[in-house]
Design a protein around this motif. Structure first.
Motif, PDB file in Angstrom:
ATOM      1  N   UNK A 111       0.915  -1.254   0.099  1.00  0.00           N
ATOM      2  CA  UNK A 111       0.052   0.151   0.150  1.00  0.00           C
ATOM      3  C   UNK A 111       0.881   1.317  -0.109  1.00  0.00           C
ATOM      4  N   UNK A 112       0.828   1.942  -1.136  1.00  0.00           N
ATOM      5  CA  UNK A 112       1.570   3.230  -1.128  1.00  0.00           C
ATOM      6  C   UNK A 112       0.750   4.593  -1.546  1.00  0.00           C
ATOM      7  N   UNK A 113      -0.081   5.029  -0.487  1.00  0.00           N
ATOM      8  CA  UNK A 113      -0.719   6.090  -0.720  1.00  0.00           C
ATOM      9  C   UNK A 113       0.033   7.250  -1.182  1.00  0.00           C
ATOM     10  N   UNK A 114      -0.710   8.119  -2.111  1.00  0.00           N
ATOM     11  CA  UNK A 114      -0.096   9.356  -2.462  1.00  0.00           C
ATOM     12  C   UNK A 114      -0.919  10.567  -1.587  1.00  0.00           C
ATOM     13  N   UNK A 115      -0.525  11.653  -1.385  1.00  0.00           N
ATOM     14  CA  UNK A 115      -1.043  12.708  -1.121  1.00  0.00           C
ATOM     15  C   UNK A 115      -2.195  13.184  -1.893  1.00  0.00           C
ATOM     16  N   UNK A 116      -3.056  14.106  -1.427  1.00  0.00           N
ATOM     17  CA  UNK A 116      -4.299  14.486  -2.212  1.00  0.00           C
ATOM     18  C   UNK A 116      -3.589  15.276  -3.168  1.00  0.00           C
ATOM     19  N   UNK A 117      -2.498  16.271  -3.162  1.00  0.00           N
ATOM     20  CA  UNK A 117      -2.046  16.838  -4.259  1.00  0.00           C
ATOM     21  C   UNK A 117      -1.374  15.887  -5.249  1.00  0.00           C
ATOM     22  N   UNK A 118      -0.733  14.652  -4.902  1.00  0.00           N
ATOM     23  CA  UNK A 118      -0.279  13.695  -5.898  1.00  0.00           C
ATOM     24  C   UNK A 118      -1.447  12.963  -6.598  1.00  0.00           C
ATOM     25  N   UNK A 119      -2.426  12.680  -5.956  1.00  0.00           N
ATOM     26  CA  UNK A 119      -3.636  12.298  -6.665  1.00  0.00           C
ATOM     27  C   UNK A 119      -4.399  13.234  -7.791  1.00  0.00           C
ATOM     28  N   UNK A 120      -4.323  14.296  -7.291  1.00  0.00           N
ATOM     29  CA  UNK A 120      -5.112  15.432  -8.244  1.00  0.00           C
ATOM     30  C   UNK A 120      -3.832  15.520  -9.293  1.00  0.00           C
ATOM     31  N   UNK A 121      -2.654  15.563  -8.978  1.00  0.00           N
ATOM     32  CA  UNK A 121      -1.718  15.647 -10.390  1.00  0.00           C
ATOM     33  C   UNK A 121      -1.939  14.417 -11.079  1.00  0.00           C
ATOM     34  N   UNK A 122      -2.072  13.274 -10.736  1.00  0.00           N
ATOM     35  CA  UNK A 122      -2.205  12.186 -11.712  1.00  0.00           C
ATOM     36  C   UNK A 122      -3.613  12.441 -12.560  1.00  0.00           C
ATOM     37  N   UNK A 123      -4.624  12.928 -12.046  1.00  0.00           N
ATOM     38  CA  UNK A 123      -5.767  13.313 -12.517  1.00  0.00           C
ATOM     39  C   UNK A 123      -5.573  14.342 -13.718  1.00  0.00           C
ATOM     40  N   UNK A 124      -5.035  15.337 -13.266  1.00  0.00           N
ATOM     41  CA  UNK A 124      -4.796  16.483 -14.420  1.00  0.00           C
ATOM     42  C   UNK A 124      -3.954  15.982 -15.488  1.00  0.00           C
ATOM     43  N   UNK A 125      -2.565  15.320 -15.179  1.00  0.00           N
ATOM     44  CA  UNK A 125      -1.724  14.859 -16.130  1.00  0.00           C
ATOM     45  C   UNK A 125      -2.609  14.093 -17.084  1.00  0.00           C
ATOM     46  N   UNK A 126      -3.576  13.384 -16.835  1.00  0.00           N
ATOM     47  CA  UNK A 126      -4.282  12.413 -17.735  1.00  0.00           C
ATOM     48  C   UNK A 126      -5.341  13.248 -18.729  1.00  0.00           C
ATOM     49  N   UNK A 127      -5.729  14.430 -18.217  1.00  0.00           N
ATOM     50  CA  UNK A 127      -6.581  15.255 -18.930  1.00  0.00           C
ATOM     51  C   UNK A 127      -7.560  15.739 -18.131  1.00  0.00           C
ATOM     52  N   UNK A 128      -8.082  15.316 -17.118  1.00  0.00           N
ATOM     53  CA  UNK A 128      -9.070  15.817 -16.169  1.00  0.00           C
ATOM     54  C   UNK A 128      -8.743  17.351 -15.860  1.00  0.00           C
ATOM     55  N   UNK A 129      -9.938  18.171 -16.082  1.00  0.00           N
ATOM     56  CA  UNK A 129      -9.980  19.400 -15.641  1.00  0.00           C
ATOM     57  C   UNK A 129     -10.742  19.987 -14.509  1.00  0.00           C
ATOM     58  N   UNK A 130     -11.856  19.098 -14.506  1.00  0.00           N
ATOM     59  CA  UNK A 130     -12.840  19.422 -13.250  1.00  0.00           C
ATOM     60  C   UNK A 130     -12.759  18.123 -12.217  1.00  0.00           C
TER      61      UNK A 130
END
Length: 147
Positions: A111-130
């Motif tokens: 189990x290797x959790x990311x921070x909230x900012x890390x997870x949002x970074x994953x989402x934004x880099x994939x193309x999510x904006x909202x």
């Protein structure tokens, strides 16, 4: 194995399929909603972006991704606070210190959790904006991302 059997036994829906496969190796069909409920945190960090990219591409325009994960604190001080509060919660709910310690040890390498900012970074880099946080409890968070 056992969790898959239990899920199949508890499921009454005919249109639900359970798979026991590696997410990075399966082809996702076009869809309007993808839910990852405490799943991505168990995928090695080096391939998480690839998996999130795949989820983004599989969504129809306007489709939603519900992403629930255990999250780290934004720094060591907050991480210590979150760990302490969560351990107190477990103790108050009848877990023994040995059980808490053994669970922590058993998850150490998987189990290797990311921070909230890390997870949002994953989402934004994939193309999510909202993206919005829809649930937060101690060190657990749910994010909603819309394509």
């Amino acid at each position: 194995g056992d969790m898959l059997k239990k899920a199949k036994k508890l499921n009454n829906e005919k249109n639900v399929t359970f798979l026991n496969k590696d997410l990075k190796n399966i082809k996702l069909k076009k869809n309007d909603l993808t839910i990852c409920y405490y799943t991505i945190q168990f995928i090695p960090p080096r391939v998480r972006q690839e998996v999130i990219n795949k989820i983004y591409k599989s969504l129809n325009w306007g489709g939603a991704f519900l992403f629930f994960e255990k999250v780290r604190g934004p720094d060591a001080r907050f991480q210590d606070i979150l760990t302490g509060v969560y351990n107190e919660f477990k103790l108050n709910n009848g877990f023994k210190p040995e059980e808490i310690f053994n669970k922590t040890r058993s998850l150490k390498s998987v189990l290797e959790p990311f921070s909230t900012a890390g997870n949002i970074g994953l989402l934004k880099r994939s193309g999510f904006k909202d993206i919005v946080s829809i649930q937060k409890s101690i060190c657990f968070e749910g994010l909603l991302a819309i394509k």
